[in-house]
Design a protein around this motif. Sequence first.
Motif, short mmCIF file in Angstrom:
data_model
loop_
_atom_site.label_atom_id
_atom_site.label_comp_id
_atom_site.label_asym_id
_atom_site.label_seq_id
_atom_site.Cartn_x
_atom_site.Cartn_y
_atom_site.Cartn_z
N ASN A 34 59.66 -167.54 5.00
CA ASN A 34 59.16 -168.26 3.71
C ASN A 34 58.09 -167.46 2.98
O ASN A 34 57.26 -167.82 2.06
CB ASN A 34 57.88 -169.61 4.51
N ASP A 35 58.10 -165.97 3.07
CA ASP A 35 57.53 -165.10 2.34
C ASP A 35 56.08 -165.35 2.34
O ASP A 35 55.36 -165.53 1.23
CB ASP A 35 58.05 -164.99 0.99
N VAL A 36 55.36 -165.80 3.38
CA VAL A 36 54.07 -165.89 3.53
C VAL A 36 53.06 -164.81 3.80
O VAL A 36 53.30 -163.97 4.41
CB VAL A 36 53.67 -166.82 5.04
N ASN A 37 52.00 -164.72 2.90
CA ASN A 37 50.92 -163.93 2.92
C ASN A 37 49.72 -164.50 3.66
O ASN A 37 49.50 -165.61 3.43
CB ASN A 37 50.57 -163.40 1.54
N ALA A 38 49.20 -163.59 4.58
CA ALA A 38 47.66 -164.34 5.25
C ALA A 38 46.85 -164.82 4.20
O ALA A 38 46.35 -166.00 4.75
CB ALA A 38 47.21 -163.17 6.15
N GLU A 39 46.53 -164.10 3.10
CA GLU A 39 45.82 -164.71 2.10
C GLU A 39 46.10 -166.00 1.70
O GLU A 39 45.07 -166.73 1.41
CB GLU A 39 45.63 -164.06 0.89
N ASP A 40 47.16 -166.41 1.76
CA ASP A 40 47.78 -167.95 1.24
C ASP A 40 47.58 -168.90 2.40
O ASP A 40 48.11 -170.17 2.08
CB ASP A 40 49.22 -167.76 0.75
N VAL A 41 47.40 -168.64 3.63
CA VAL A 41 47.40 -169.56 4.84
C VAL A 41 45.95 -170.18 4.85
O VAL A 41 44.94 -169.63 4.99
CB VAL A 41 47.57 -168.73 5.99
N VAL A 42 46.16 -171.55 5.00
CA VAL A 42 44.91 -172.51 4.95
C VAL A 42 44.50 -172.21 6.46
O VAL A 42 43.25 -172.22 6.84
CB VAL A 42 45.20 -173.88 4.62
N SER A 43 45.51 -172.61 7.32
CA SER A 43 45.23 -172.82 8.95
C SER A 43 46.55 -172.69 9.63
O SER A 43 47.57 -173.19 9.11
CB SER A 43 44.35 -173.85 9.33
N VAL A 44 46.45 -172.30 10.88
CA VAL A 44 47.57 -172.46 11.76
C VAL A 44 47.19 -173.30 12.89
O VAL A 44 46.11 -173.03 13.58
CB VAL A 44 48.18 -171.09 12.32
N LEU A 45 48.05 -174.28 13.61
CA LEU A 45 47.69 -175.14 14.56
C LEU A 45 48.90 -174.67 15.50
O LEU A 45 50.08 -174.65 15.19
CB LEU A 45 47.73 -176.44 14.39
#
Length: 119
Positions: A34-45
């Motif tokens: 999903n080409d995710v950058n840590a800066e774009d993450v709201v939260s992880v459950l």
Amino acid sequence: MIRAIRGATTVSNNDEREIVDETKRLLIEMIRQNDVNAEDVVSVLISMTDDLNATFPAKALRHLDGWTYVPVMCMREINVPHALPKCIRVMMTVHTKRAQQDIHHVYLRDAIQLRPECE
């Protein structure tokens, strides 16, 4: 736009190293697909079934470069009879420009049976 990315995997044993390693493998694949950058993450459950308690699976996230400040929480999965055993599930909420149908949910190992269309 805020979207959620789902993922799940299983482990063979209630073992700290195996739980952390398999959770890390799942997270890396979710991030890659999903080409995710840590800066774009709201939260992880992250949830685990009742048969897993050797460690917090969130430790895996802390092993990823640049993910130190991402909020993460671990919890118990609902104990439903006949549910998939030794299962770790992840819900990653991210800012993205991808349309909902372009999000790649990731299911590994025995968790593939939860969403066979994601193979």
